[in-house]
Design a protein around this motif. Structure first.
Motif, PDB file in Angstrom:
ATOM      1  N   GLU A  92      40.715  21.597 -56.262  1.00 34.92           N
ATOM      2  CA  GLU A  92      41.863  21.929 -55.415  1.00 34.92           C
ATOM      3  C   GLU A  92      42.244  23.399 -55.468  1.00 34.92           C
ATOM      4  O   GLU A  92      42.590  23.992 -54.442  1.00 34.92           O
ATOM      5  CB  GLU A  92      43.073  21.068 -55.794  1.00 34.92           C
ATOM      6  CG  GLU A  92      44.243  21.225 -54.842  1.00 34.92           C
ATOM      7  CD  GLU A  92      45.331  20.193 -55.075  1.00 34.92           C
ATOM      8  OE1 GLU A  92      46.017  19.827 -54.114  1.00 34.92           O
ATOM      9  OE2 GLU A  92      45.497  19.759 -56.251  1.00 34.92           O
ATOM     10  N   TYR A  93      42.180  24.014 -56.636  1.00 37.74           N
ATOM     11  CA  TYR A  93      42.584  25.416 -56.756  1.00 37.74           C
ATOM     12  C   TYR A  93      41.682  26.301 -55.902  1.00 37.74           C
ATOM     13  O   TYR A  93      42.159  27.099 -55.090  1.00 37.74           O
ATOM     14  CB  TYR A  93      42.537  25.859 -58.215  1.00 37.74           C
ATOM     15  CG  TYR A  93      43.077  27.254 -58.439  1.00 37.74           C
ATOM     16  CD1 TYR A  93      44.387  27.447 -58.882  1.00 37.74           C
ATOM     17  CD2 TYR A  93      42.296  28.395 -58.209  1.00 37.74           C
ATOM     18  CE1 TYR A  93      44.895  28.722 -59.088  1.00 37.74           C
ATOM     19  CE2 TYR A  93      42.789  29.662 -58.404  1.00 37.74           C
ATOM     20  CZ  TYR A  93      44.090  29.824 -58.851  1.00 37.74           C
ATOM     21  OH  TYR A  93      44.580  31.104 -59.032  1.00 37.74           O
ATOM     22  N   ALA A  96      42.109  25.605 -52.122  1.00 39.57           N
ATOM     23  CA  ALA A  96      43.338  26.202 -51.581  1.00 39.57           C
ATOM     24  C   ALA A  96      43.204  27.713 -51.460  1.00 39.57           C
ATOM     25  O   ALA A  96      43.607  28.318 -50.450  1.00 39.57           O
ATOM     26  CB  ALA A  96      44.523  25.843 -52.464  1.00 39.57           C
ATOM     27  N   GLU A 185      46.231  24.724 -62.693  1.00 40.09           N
ATOM     28  CA  GLU A 185      47.282  24.419 -61.725  1.00 40.09           C
ATOM     29  C   GLU A 185      47.294  25.441 -60.597  1.00 40.09           C
ATOM     30  O   GLU A 185      46.923  26.603 -60.782  1.00 40.09           O
ATOM     31  CB  GLU A 185      48.641  24.410 -62.427  1.00 40.09           C
ATOM     32  CG  GLU A 185      48.754  23.324 -63.492  1.00 40.09           C
ATOM     33  CD  GLU A 185      50.044  23.405 -64.286  1.00 40.09           C
ATOM     34  OE1 GLU A 185      50.593  22.353 -64.622  1.00 40.09           O
ATOM     35  OE2 GLU A 185      50.500  24.540 -64.570  1.00 40.09           O
ATOM     36  N   LEU A 186      47.755  25.005 -59.431  1.00 38.58           N
ATOM     37  CA  LEU A 186      47.881  25.916 -58.302  1.00 38.58           C
ATOM     38  C   LEU A 186      48.884  27.012 -58.616  1.00 38.58           C
ATOM     39  O   LEU A 186      49.880  26.791 -59.306  1.00 38.58           O
ATOM     40  CB  LEU A 186      48.357  25.156 -57.059  1.00 38.58           C
ATOM     41  CG  LEU A 186      47.444  24.054 -56.513  1.00 38.58           C
ATOM     42  CD1 LEU A 186      48.088  23.417 -55.289  1.00 38.58           C
ATOM     43  CD2 LEU A 186      46.062  24.592 -56.172  1.00 38.58           C
ATOM     44  N   THR A 191      48.942  26.093 -51.018  1.00 39.30           N
ATOM     45  CA  THR A 191      49.007  24.778 -50.386  1.00 39.30           C
ATOM     46  C   THR A 191      47.763  24.000 -50.769  1.00 39.30           C
ATOM     47  O   THR A 191      46.641  24.418 -50.462  1.00 39.30           O
ATOM     48  CB  THR A 191      49.083  24.904 -48.852  1.00 39.30           C
ATOM     49  OG1 THR A 191      50.249  25.653 -48.511  1.00 39.30           O
ATOM     50  CG2 THR A 191      49.147  23.528 -48.202  1.00 39.30           C
ATOM     51  N   GLY A 192      47.954  22.887 -51.463  1.00 34.72           N
ATOM     52  CA  GLY A 192      46.829  22.119 -51.968  1.00 34.72           C
ATOM     53  C   GLY A 192      46.271  21.142 -50.960  1.00 34.72           C
ATOM     54  O   GLY A 192      46.528  21.225 -49.753  1.00 34.72           O
TER      55      GLY A 192
END
Length: 201
Positions: A92-93, A96, A185-186, A191-192
């Motif tokens: 996800e990181y 994004a 973590e983002l 925005t993930g």
């Protein structure tokens, strides 16, 4: 994503050795110049904060990472490969970050970014683009690329580009694994993944 296992190292805790290790990032500033490393110029991102615990890792890793960012691949192809790989790998990181970069740089349209979540059969793709996305899927899933797909890549890319493509997909596949294990973590403002795209436990 797993719970955060290695938190970003607070920038106030960075040493001169960490600052020196990150100086490799300045090599790709336009003109090769940037402010001297130090508290006022320390990058504020969770991914670099994790790297900051290990200066020797930074020295070894960042030159290769910089190569991939400025490789023989076009910006568009590079971002197609990265966004599709990180979508498949639930990274996800990086997904994004590269969606944001692609939009800001004009490398991909929103329709193309959406199509990368659908795959090689999306109506958005030309035949050459579909081959690129299919190659990502095959390399990610089978850890290989089918001969027919490879032939389609050879029709588009030089041997140097083929090497950069394979190593880009492989590297971002590795990123997905490493950062999910570490619980990266983002950053604030990222925005993930859309709702519904989550790895099943």
């Amino acid at each position: 994503m797993n719970q955060r296992r290695i938190p970003p190292r607070p920038v106030d805790d960075w040493t001169e050795e960490v600052d020196e290790a990150f100086s490799v990032l300045r090599a790709h500033v336009p003109g090769g110049q940037a402010a001297a490393p130090g508290p006022a110029t320390r990058p504020q991102s969770n991914i670099l904060g994790i790297y900051a615990w290990h200066p020797d890792f930074i020295r070894g890793w960042m030159p290769f990472s910089n190569h991939l960012r400025h490789s023989t691949l076009s910006d568009r192809v590079r971002e197609m490969a990265i966004i599709r790989t990180t979508w498949l790998g639930f990274g996800e990181y990086e997904w994004a970050q590269h969606v944001r970069m692609s939009r800001a740089g004009g490398y991909l349209t929103d329709a193309e970014i959406d199509a990368l979540s659908e795959g090689p059969d999306a109506a958005e793709w030309s035949a050459p683009d579909a081959a690129i996305v299919r190659a990502v899927d095959e390399q990610y899933g089978a850890k290989n690329i089918a001969d027919a797909t490879w032939s389609e890549l050879e029709a588009q890319f030089s041997r140097a580009q083929l090497l950069d493509f394979v190593f880009t997909v492989g590297t971002y596949d590795m990123h997905c694994t490493a950062f999910n294990v570490l619980g990266l973590e983002l950053d604030a403002g990222m925005t993930g993944f859309p709702e519904g795209h989550r790895r099943t436990p």
